[in-house]
Design an enzyme around this catalytic site. Structure first.
Site, PDB file in Angstrom:
ATOM      1  N   SER A   1       0.867  -1.175   0.000  1.00  0.00           N
ATOM      2  CA  SER A   1       0.000   0.000   0.000  1.00  0.00           C
ATOM      3  C   SER A   1       0.903   1.224   0.000  1.00  0.00           C
ATOM      4  O   SER A   1       1.326   1.718   1.038  1.00  0.00           O
ATOM      5  CB  SER A   1      -0.893  -0.012   1.248  1.00  0.00           C
TER       6      SER A   1
ATOM      7  N   HIS B   1      -3.489  -5.774   2.421  1.00  0.00           N
ATOM      8  CA  HIS B   1      -2.585  -6.713   3.089  1.00  0.00           C
ATOM      9  C   HIS B   1      -3.185  -8.102   3.265  1.00  0.00           C
ATOM     10  O   HIS B   1      -2.564  -8.973   3.869  1.00  0.00           O
ATOM     11  CB  HIS B   1      -2.174  -6.165   4.459  1.00  0.00           C
TER      12      HIS B   1
ATOM     13  N   GLU C   1      -5.409  -2.396   8.672  1.00  0.00           N
ATOM     14  CA  GLU C   1      -4.744  -2.913   9.870  1.00  0.00           C
ATOM     15  C   GLU C   1      -5.564  -2.611  11.119  1.00  0.00           C
ATOM     16  O   GLU C   1      -6.047  -1.489  11.297  1.00  0.00           O
ATOM     17  CB  GLU C   1      -3.353  -2.292  10.045  1.00  0.00           C
TER      18      GLU C   1
ATOM     19  N   GLU D   1       1.635  -8.913   7.088  1.00  0.00           N
ATOM     20  CA  GLU D   1       2.343  -8.456   8.281  1.00  0.00           C
ATOM     21  C   GLU D   1       2.092  -9.354   9.483  1.00  0.00           C
ATOM     22  O   GLU D   1       2.394  -8.981  10.616  1.00  0.00           O
ATOM     23  CB  GLU D   1       1.961  -7.000   8.575  1.00  0.00           C
TER      24      GLU D   1
ATOM     25  N   ASP E   1      -5.256   1.336  10.860  1.00  0.00           N
ATOM     26  CA  ASP E   1      -4.686   1.903   9.643  1.00  0.00           C
ATOM     27  C   ASP E   1      -5.735   1.706   8.561  1.00  0.00           C
ATOM     28  O   ASP E   1      -5.924   0.603   8.043  1.00  0.00           O
ATOM     29  CB  ASP E   1      -3.376   1.210   9.261  1.00  0.00           C
TER      30      ASP E   1
ATOM     31  N   GLU F   1      -4.829   5.892  11.303  1.00  0.00           N
ATOM     32  CA  GLU F   1      -3.831   6.230  10.284  1.00  0.00           C
ATOM     33  C   GLU F   1      -4.496   6.355   8.921  1.00  0.00           C
ATOM     34  O   GLU F   1      -5.344   5.537   8.567  1.00  0.00           O
ATOM     35  CB  GLU F   1      -2.766   5.128  10.255  1.00  0.00           C
TER      36      GLU F   1
ATOM     37  N   ASP G   1       0.427   8.782   6.780  1.00  0.00           N
ATOM     38  CA  ASP G   1       1.400   7.905   6.127  1.00  0.00           C
ATOM     39  C   ASP G   1       1.498   8.281   4.651  1.00  0.00           C
ATOM     40  O   ASP G   1       2.422   8.967   4.234  1.00  0.00           O
ATOM     41  CB  ASP G   1       0.996   6.448   6.312  1.00  0.00           C
TER      42      ASP G   1
ATOM     43  N   LYS H   1       8.769   5.863   7.466  1.00  0.00           N
ATOM     44  CA  LYS H   1       9.237   4.707   6.704  1.00  0.00           C
ATOM     45  C   LYS H   1      10.439   5.168   5.873  1.00  0.00           C
ATOM     46  O   LYS H   1      10.260   5.871   4.865  1.00  0.00           O
ATOM     47  CB  LYS H   1       8.138   4.183   5.781  1.00  0.00           C
TER      48      LYS H   1
ATOM     49  N   HIS I   1       7.614  -0.416   9.830  1.00  0.00           N
ATOM     50  CA  HIS I   1       8.063  -1.385   8.843  1.00  0.00           C
ATOM     51  C   HIS I   1       7.303  -1.171   7.538  1.00  0.00           C
ATOM     52  O   HIS I   1       6.471  -0.280   7.410  1.00  0.00           O
ATOM     53  CB  HIS I   1       7.821  -2.802   9.358  1.00  0.00           C
ATOM     54  N   ARG I   2       7.526  -2.067   6.554  1.00  0.00           N
ATOM     55  CA  ARG I   2       6.706  -2.166   5.356  1.00  0.00           C
ATOM     56  C   ARG I   2       6.135  -3.574   5.281  1.00  0.00           C
ATOM     57  O   ARG I   2       6.591  -4.482   5.974  1.00  0.00           O
ATOM     58  CB  ARG I   2       7.516  -1.885   4.086  1.00  0.00           C
ATOM     59  N   SER I   3       5.168  -3.761   4.404  1.00  0.00           N
ATOM     60  CA  SER I   3       4.566  -5.090   4.292  1.00  0.00           C
ATOM     61  C   SER I   3       5.549  -6.102   3.705  1.00  0.00           C
ATOM     62  O   SER I   3       5.483  -7.293   4.002  1.00  0.00           O
ATOM     63  CB  SER I   3       3.295  -5.032   3.453  1.00  0.00           C
TER      64      SER I   3
ATOM     65  N   LYS J   1       5.569   0.423  14.654  1.00  0.00           N
ATOM     66  CA  LYS J   1       4.715  -0.563  13.976  1.00  0.00           C
ATOM     67  C   LYS J   1       5.639  -1.561  13.295  1.00  0.00           C
ATOM     68  O   LYS J   1       6.411  -1.176  12.419  1.00  0.00           O
ATOM     69  CB  LYS J   1       3.854   0.116  12.906  1.00  0.00           C
TER      70      LYS J   1
END
Length: 412
Positions: free
Chosen positions: A44, A157, A166, A207, A243, A286, A313, A338, A366-368, A389
Site C-alpha cells: 500500500s 494486506h 490494519e 504483516e 490503519d 492512520e 502515512d 518509513k 516497517h513495510r509489508s 509498527k
C-alpha cells in the site's frame, strides 16, 4: 576514524517477506568494519513515495527483479563513494541524492540508495564499536517504543472481505517494552484461539495479522476487544489503533470501500470514525482520508484531532515538504516514518526532527515486504520515537525487530 574510509560497496538482489526481490548492500571500511542493510518494500504505497527501481522483465520474478538497481550500486555508487573518501553520513547521503539527479530517486532507485545509506551508517557504528541506536542517537537515545501491533489484517494486506487495512493493539500503561510485548503476544494468541473456536480462518496477511472473512470491519474490532478481555486485560490498559489506508479507496472525490462496495464522502467517513471511537477504545487512526484530500484532512483533524492520534502515512510519505504543508494546513497530528519512502537515513532524521518541532507524534514503521534487517528498531530508540509498527509476533521478518528491541532494552 579520521583516516577511516569506505573501500568497498556491494549490492545484492535478495528476497523480501513476500517472496519478491529487494536490494541489499554491504559497505566495508578501511579498518575492516562492515555494515549490511536490506531495503524493505511496500504494498500500500503513497503516490508521492520515492521510486523503487525494478527491472520490468516479466520473464523473471514477474517483472519485480532489482538487478538494475544492484548494478547501480556495484558500479556507479561504489565508484563515487570510494572516491568521496568520507564517512560523514550527511555528505554521503547528499552525494547519493545528487548522483541520482531526480526528484524521486528514480534513476538509481530509492531501494538501492537506502540500502547503501543504511549500510554506511552501520559500518560507521561498527567502526566505533557502538550499537546503531547509540551511534545515531548519542546518549539521549534511551526510549523504547510502544508497540502498535497489527494482529488482524484487511485491505491490500489480505485476501479477505475486510476494508480497513490494519487493526492494531496498543498497550498504554506497561512498565516497559518487554511487558508490552508479552501482553500483545498473549492477546494475539487468544485472538487466534477465538477465530479457531468460531470456525474462522487463522491464516495470516503480509504483516502476520490474522486475515479471516468477517461480517464487517466492526466485527473485527469486537473480536479484538473480546481477545483483550479473554487474555486477562481490559480496554483501559490495551487500546486499539486502525490503519484505514483510505487512499486505496479514493477516486473522483469519493471513497469506495471495495470489499463492501460502499461509497462514502469524506464527511461520511469522518462521522463513521466518530461512531467507532465512541463505541470502541480506539486511540489512533492512520490515513483516515486520502493523501490528496486536504479538505478532508483539515476537517478530520478539526473534528477528531483533540480526541486521538491522527497519523499521516500516504499523506506525508516521510517527506519534509509534504510534512511542512501538513503542518501549515493543520492536517493530522502524527507522522508515520518509513525510511524507504524518502530513500536516505539523513532525510529520514530530518523529517523526524521537523515533526517533533511541530508537536507531531512519531511512529517508526516497517513495510509489508520486510526482511531480517532490524534498522528500524534501532532508529526508533535513537530518536525516542515512542511508538513502532512492526507487525504481528509470528513471522521472523517481524519478530526480528521485536527481538532487537528486547536486546536494546536489556542494554539500556
Amino acid at each position: 576514524m579520521t583516516n577511516n574510509r569506505i573501500i568497498k560497496v556491494e549490492g545484492f538482489q535478495l528476497m523480501d517477506s513476500r517472496s519478491n526481490p529487494t536490494v541489499g548492500a554491504r559497505v566495508t571500511l578501511s579498518d575492516g568494519s562492515v555494515g549490511f542493510a536490506i531495503a524493505p518494500s511496500g504494498a500500500s504505497t503513497g503516490e508521492f513515495e520515492a521510486h523503487e527501481k525494478r527491472d520490468g522483465d516479466n520473464g523473471k520474478y514477474c517483472g519485480k527483479g532489482v538487478l538494475s538497481a544492484v548494478e547501480g550500486i556495484n558500479n556507479e555508487i561504489a565508484t563515487e563513494l570510494i572516491k568521496l573518501n568520507t564517512l560523514n553520513q550527511r555528505k554521503i547521503d547528499e552525494h547519493l541524492i545528487k548522483l541520482d539527479g531526480t526528484a524521486n530517486k528514480s534513476r538509481l532507485g530509492a531501494n538501492a540508495i537506502l540500502a547503501v545509506s543504511l549500510a554506511v551508517a552501520k559500518a560507521a557504528a561498527a567502526s566505533y564499536n557502538l550499537p546503531l541506536y547509540r551511534y545515531l542517537g548519542g546518549i539521549s537515545g534511551v526510549k523504547l517504543p510502544r508497540p502498535m501491533m497489527n494482529i488482524l489484517n484487511g485491505g491490500a494486506h489480505a485476501s479477505n472481505n475486510i476494508d480497513i487495512q490494519e487493526f492494531m493493539i496498543i498497550p498504554v500503561n506497561s512498565c516497559c517494552f518487554s511487558e508490552s510485548l508479552r501482553k500483545c503476544s498473549e492477546i494475539y494468541h487468544t485472538l487466534g484461539k477465538l477465530l479457531k473456536e468460531q470456525g474462522k480462518a487463522t491464516g495470516v496477511g503480509d504483516e502476520g495479522g490474522f486475515a479471516p472473512d468477517l461480517g464487517s470491519d466492526e466485527e473485527a474490532i469486537e473480536l479484538i476487544v473480546e481477545a483483550i478481555n479473554k487474555a486477562g486485560y481490559t480496554t483501559d490498559e490495551i487500546k486499539i489503533g486502525l490503519d484505514v489506508a483510505s487512499s486505496e479507496w479514493y477516486k473522483n472525490g469519493e471513497y469506495l470501500l471495495p470489499k463492501r462496495n460502499k461509497k462514502m464522502t469524506a464527511e461520511e467517513l469522518i462521522k463513521y470514525y466518530e461512531m467507532l471511537i465512541e463505541k470502541y477504545p480506539i486511540i489512533s487512526i492512520e490515513d483516515g482520508v486520502a493523501e490528496e484530500d486536504w479538505n478532508g484532512w483539515r476537517e478530520l483533524t478539526k473534528v477528531l484531532g483533540d480526541k486521538l492520534q491522527l497519523v499521516g502515512d500516504d499523506l506525508f510519505v516521510t517527506n519534509t515538504a509534504r510534512l511542512k504543508k501538513g503542518i501549515a494546513e493543520s492536517a493530522g497530528n502524527a507522522i508515520l516514518i518509513k525510511p524507504n519512502q524518502i530513500g536516505t537515513l539523513t532525510e529520514t532524521l530530518d523529517v523526524i526532527e521537523l515533526a517533533k518541532e511541530a508537536g507531531y507524534s512519531v511512529v517508526v514503521s516497517h513495510r509489508s515486504g520486510e526482511s531480517e534487517d532490524t534498522t528500524i528498531a534501532d532508529l526508533a530508540v535513537a530518536v525516542n520515537a515512542g511508538q513502532i509498527k512492526t507487525g504481528a509476533p509470528c513471522r521472523t521478518d517481524r519478530v526480528a525487530k521485536y527481538n532487537r528491541l528486547l536486546v536494546i532494552e536489556s542494554e539500556i
